[in-house]
Design a protein around this motif. Structure first.
Motif, mmCIF file in Angstrom:
data_model
loop_
_atom_site.group_PDB
_atom_site.id
_atom_site.type_symbol
_atom_site.label_atom_id
_atom_site.label_comp_id
_atom_site.label_asym_id
_atom_site.label_seq_id
_atom_site.Cartn_x
_atom_site.Cartn_y
_atom_site.Cartn_z
ATOM 1 N N ARG A 170 32.869 45.463 32.748
ATOM 2 C CA ARG A 170 32.793 44.197 34.246
ATOM 3 C C ARG A 170 34.221 43.298 33.420
ATOM 4 N NH1 ARG A 170 31.012 41.124 37.930
ATOM 5 N NH2 ARG A 170 29.035 42.755 37.961
ATOM 6 N N ASN A 171 34.291 43.220 32.112
ATOM 7 C CA ASN A 171 35.422 42.032 32.367
ATOM 8 C C ASN A 171 37.010 42.725 32.081
ATOM 9 O OD1 ASN A 171 35.636 39.633 29.703
ATOM 10 N ND2 ASN A 171 36.598 41.181 28.684
ATOM 11 N N GLN A 190 25.940 40.828 39.304
ATOM 12 C CA GLN A 190 25.895 40.119 38.355
ATOM 13 C C GLN A 190 25.341 40.561 36.980
ATOM 14 O OE1 GLN A 190 27.910 37.623 37.151
ATOM 15 N NE2 GLN A 190 28.190 38.237 39.633
ATOM 16 N N LEU A 233 31.163 43.961 41.534
ATOM 17 C CA LEU A 233 31.334 42.695 41.096
ATOM 18 C C LEU A 233 30.380 41.758 41.410
ATOM 19 C CD1 LEU A 233 35.623 42.578 40.506
ATOM 20 C CD2 LEU A 233 33.618 42.533 38.737
ATOM 21 N N THR A 286 27.201 46.014 34.494
ATOM 22 C CA THR A 286 27.984 45.460 33.669
ATOM 23 C C THR A 286 29.190 46.643 33.014
ATOM 24 O OG1 THR A 286 26.675 47.314 31.643
ATOM 25 C CG2 THR A 286 25.694 44.342 31.767
ATOM 26 N N GLU A 298 37.334 48.360 26.683
ATOM 27 C CA GLU A 298 36.393 48.065 27.838
ATOM 28 C C GLU A 298 37.318 49.160 29.196
ATOM 29 O OE1 GLU A 298 39.580 44.451 28.755
ATOM 30 O OE2 GLU A 298 37.705 43.254 28.031
ATOM 31 N N MET A 353 41.450 39.803 36.749
ATOM 32 C CA MET A 353 41.532 38.690 37.720
ATOM 33 C C MET A 353 41.864 37.579 37.628
ATOM 34 S SD MET A 353 37.611 39.887 40.164
ATOM 35 C CE MET A 353 37.018 39.129 38.993
ATOM 36 N N SER A 354 41.178 36.825 37.002
ATOM 37 C CA SER A 354 42.245 35.937 36.237
ATOM 38 C C SER A 354 43.398 35.430 35.468
ATOM 39 C CB SER A 354 41.586 35.292 34.229
ATOM 40 O OG SER A 354 41.509 35.964 33.898
ATOM 41 N N VAL A 400 37.309 40.726 35.175
ATOM 42 C CA VAL A 400 37.283 39.475 35.030
ATOM 43 C C VAL A 400 38.910 39.005 34.877
ATOM 44 C CG1 VAL A 400 36.131 37.417 33.874
ATOM 45 C CG2 VAL A 400 34.890 39.797 34.550
ATOM 46 N N ARG A 401 39.453 39.942 33.514
ATOM 47 C CA ARG A 401 40.111 39.608 33.173
ATOM 48 C C ARG A 401 41.398 39.534 33.709
ATOM 49 N NH1 ARG A 401 42.727 41.452 28.259
ATOM 50 N NH2 ARG A 401 42.492 43.251 28.731
#
Length: 92
Positions: A81-82, A6, A3, A9, A34, A88-89, A85-86
């Motif tokens: 990666r997304n 950057q 992570l 991917t 994903e 973690m949010s 990210v999802r």
């Protein structure tokens, strides 16, 4: 580390004791989903696989060459990666 980079991917897990056709790596990386994994048998006498497939009326749910699953082994798995990210949010 994944992570923090950057430019990274996709995180691809490949266990050293899992046999696979090299074209499987390319096929998984080309998918837009994903999370995608290849399935392999457990190391035991009785043939079993570490996966729980999603089904409707006892039949696996599949589309575009994939079968949906409730859980998969990580020994041959790619996560975009997304997905991280999802998560973690939603789970800070």
């Amino acid at each position: 580390m994944f992570l923090k980079d950057q430019k990274a991917t996709d995180l691809f897990f490949i266990d050293s004791d899992v046999g696979f056709d090299a074209s499987g790596v390319t096929r998984i990386l080309e998918r837009g989903e994903e999370i995608v994994a290849g399935i392999y048998p457990l190391k035991q006498e009785r043939m079993e696989f570490p996966v729980k497939l999603k089904t409707i009326g006892g039949r696996p749910i599949g589309r575009d060459g994939l079968i949906e699953a409730d859980f998969l082994p990580t020994g041959f798995m790619r996560i975009k990666r997304n997905a991280f990210v999802r998560m973690m949010s939603q789970y800070p």
